[in-house]
Design an enzyme around this catalytic site. Structure first.
Site, short mmCIF file in Angstrom:
data_model
loop_
_atom_site.label_atom_id
_atom_site.label_comp_id
_atom_site.label_asym_id
_atom_site.label_seq_id
_atom_site.Cartn_x
_atom_site.Cartn_y
_atom_site.Cartn_z
N GLY A 206 -49.29 -38.24 26.30
CA GLY A 206 -48.08 -39.00 26.00
C GLY A 206 -47.66 -38.83 24.56
N ASN A 207 -46.77 -39.68 24.06
CA ASN A 207 -46.38 -39.62 22.65
C ASN A 207 -46.02 -41.02 22.16
OD1 ASN A 207 -43.38 -40.05 22.95
ND2 ASN A 207 -43.64 -38.24 24.24
N HIS A 208 -45.69 -41.13 20.87
CA HIS A 208 -45.52 -42.44 20.24
C HIS A 208 -44.12 -43.05 20.38
CE1 HIS A 208 -49.40 -42.35 18.42
NE2 HIS A 208 -49.15 -41.22 17.75
#
Ligand code: CTP
Length: 397
Positions: A206-208
């Site tokens: 995933g990512n932020h």
């Protein structure tokens, strides 16, 4: 949305009156003009001095003083909306019967603007048949009732009868009375947040991304009157308004959701931080720790922006984002062309005020007509407003 709007608040005797202080603050901060009338006994619950200071207008509670008379007719005509909040069981009953024994009731009876009522009382009073009948009566007069909520009550009991929080009341007023009309009749789809690409049943890539920028754009399009569908990635912030949301998890889900609504859309704003790659295979069981190195094979996801950019019809406007750390301008213009977008919004991770999780952003906007618009650091709401204003300008052409 609130700028220049005139709101008349009627405050009655209820513990929930303390919430009106924050509501007045939010309304005034948003640019609305607020006037307040109170029932005489409401003064026991919240001070007229506090409310007049925050609203920057005298608070009225007497029909007449020694040598002045409060013009209740003009107050009701002045307002765009009258909100009676909190509305006690007593005032509700008087409103239902048309009784007029104080200034607030005189203003209510003579109001020509829409009247919104937010009742607040203990659960047993809320469920009493007389209250139910009174609610039905005022609805039949055309008044709009914000339903009381379930929660902790002044008595200490938990039940129905609570006035919603100030932000909820503000959202209700904005959604129902203060939307603009610049985009009325237009349909928009917005993507926001990250995507999660599963590796096995417990892990993902995933990512932020928080989704804040995309959600602010969806809210702004909605505020300007558009019919908005928000395709929202996992763990993202939620919009303030009652916007249609399609929750998605993976890039594939997001692509399918966007494709299904884009055909009908006039505007697409793709601000999601979509994973460019996903694991080639999802392990059916949790992957056990074994060797010193673990290599994950990944394959490209569909580029949603590129796909709809290529499919768009002349009346459709497609806006994409570019998040760059090097050669920002060159990459952003490259993406505008490669993805056949109408507008690319560049935000640079080199600026500490821009990027993931923060409430501000600094963008440069590139258009297919060759414009390059540089903006200073702004809140994400202000950036959303700049982007939506540009979309409106392009649609008008
Ligand atoms: N985007 C998309 N679908 C993808 C990847 C990106 O719709 N699978 C969209 C994003 O929502 C954004 C734009 O494409 O509007 C640019 O995303 P960005 O990550 O900056 O660029 P990429 O095209 O992924 O290229 P790179 O990662 O090489 O910079």
């Amino acid at each position: 949305m609130l700028k220049g709007k005139k709101i008349l608040i009627g405050v009655t005797a209820s513990i929930a009156a303390y919430k009106i202080i924050l509501l007045v603050r939010l309304l005034v901060k948003g640019g609305a003009e607020v006037k307040i009338v109170m029932t005489p006994s409401a003064k026991e619950f919240v001070s007229p001095l506090t409310l007049s200071t925050l609203s920057k207008n005298n608070v009225l509670y007497n029909i007449a003083d020694e040598d002045t008379w409060a013009n209740h007719v003009m107050l009701g005509r002045w307002a765009d909306v009258m909100l009676i909040a909190p509305c006690s069981a007593n005032t509700l009953a008087k409103m239902a019967k048309g009784i007029c024994d104080n200034l607030l009731l005189a203003v209510y009876l003579s109001a020509t603007c829409p009247v919104v009522v937010s009742p607040a009382m203990d659960e047993d009073m809320w469920h009493h048949p007389a209250t139910k009948r009174n609610i039905e009566s005022i609805k039949s007069y055309g008044n709009v009732v914000i339903p009381a909520e379930h929660g902790e009550l002044a008595s200490g009991l938990i039940g129905e009868g609570r006035m919603p929080e100030p932000q909820m009341i503000l959202n209700f007023l904005q959604e129902n009375y203060f939307r603009g009309s610049e985009l009325t009749g237009k349909k928009a789809v917005v993507t926001a947040g990250p995507t999660y690409e599963p590796i096995d049943p417990v892990r993902f890539v995933g990512n932020h991304s928080s989704g804040k920028m995309g959600v602010a754009i969806a809210e702004e399009l909605f505020a300007k009157g558009a019919d908005v569908t928000l395709v929202l990635g996992p763990g993202s912030v939620k919009p303030a308004f009652n916007i249609n949301i399609i929750h998605v998890s993976t890039a594939d889900n997001m692509f399918n959701a966007v494709s299904s609504v884009f055909i009908e859309a006039d505007i697409a704003v793709l601000s999601a931080a979509v994973a460019d790659y996903k694991p080639a295979d999802i392990a059916p069981q949790k992957i056990k720790k074994m060797d010193e190195k673990f290599v994950l094979e990944m394959v490209k996801t569909t580029d949603i922006l590129k796909s709809i950019g290529n499919a768009k019809k002349p009346h459709q406007i497609v806006v994409g984002f570019a998040l760059e750390t090097t050669n920002e301008r060159e990459f952003a213009i490259g993406k505008l062309k490669a993805k056949n977008a109408d507008i690319i919004v560049l935000n640079s991770l080199n600026d500490s005020a821009a990027g993931f999780g923060v409430d501000t952003n600094k963008v440069t906007i590139f258009t297919k007509e060759g414009e390059e618009l540089n903006f200073p650091v702004k809140t994400k709401q202000e950036v959303a407003s700049d982007i939506v204003n540009l979309i409106i300008k392009k649609l008008d052409k």
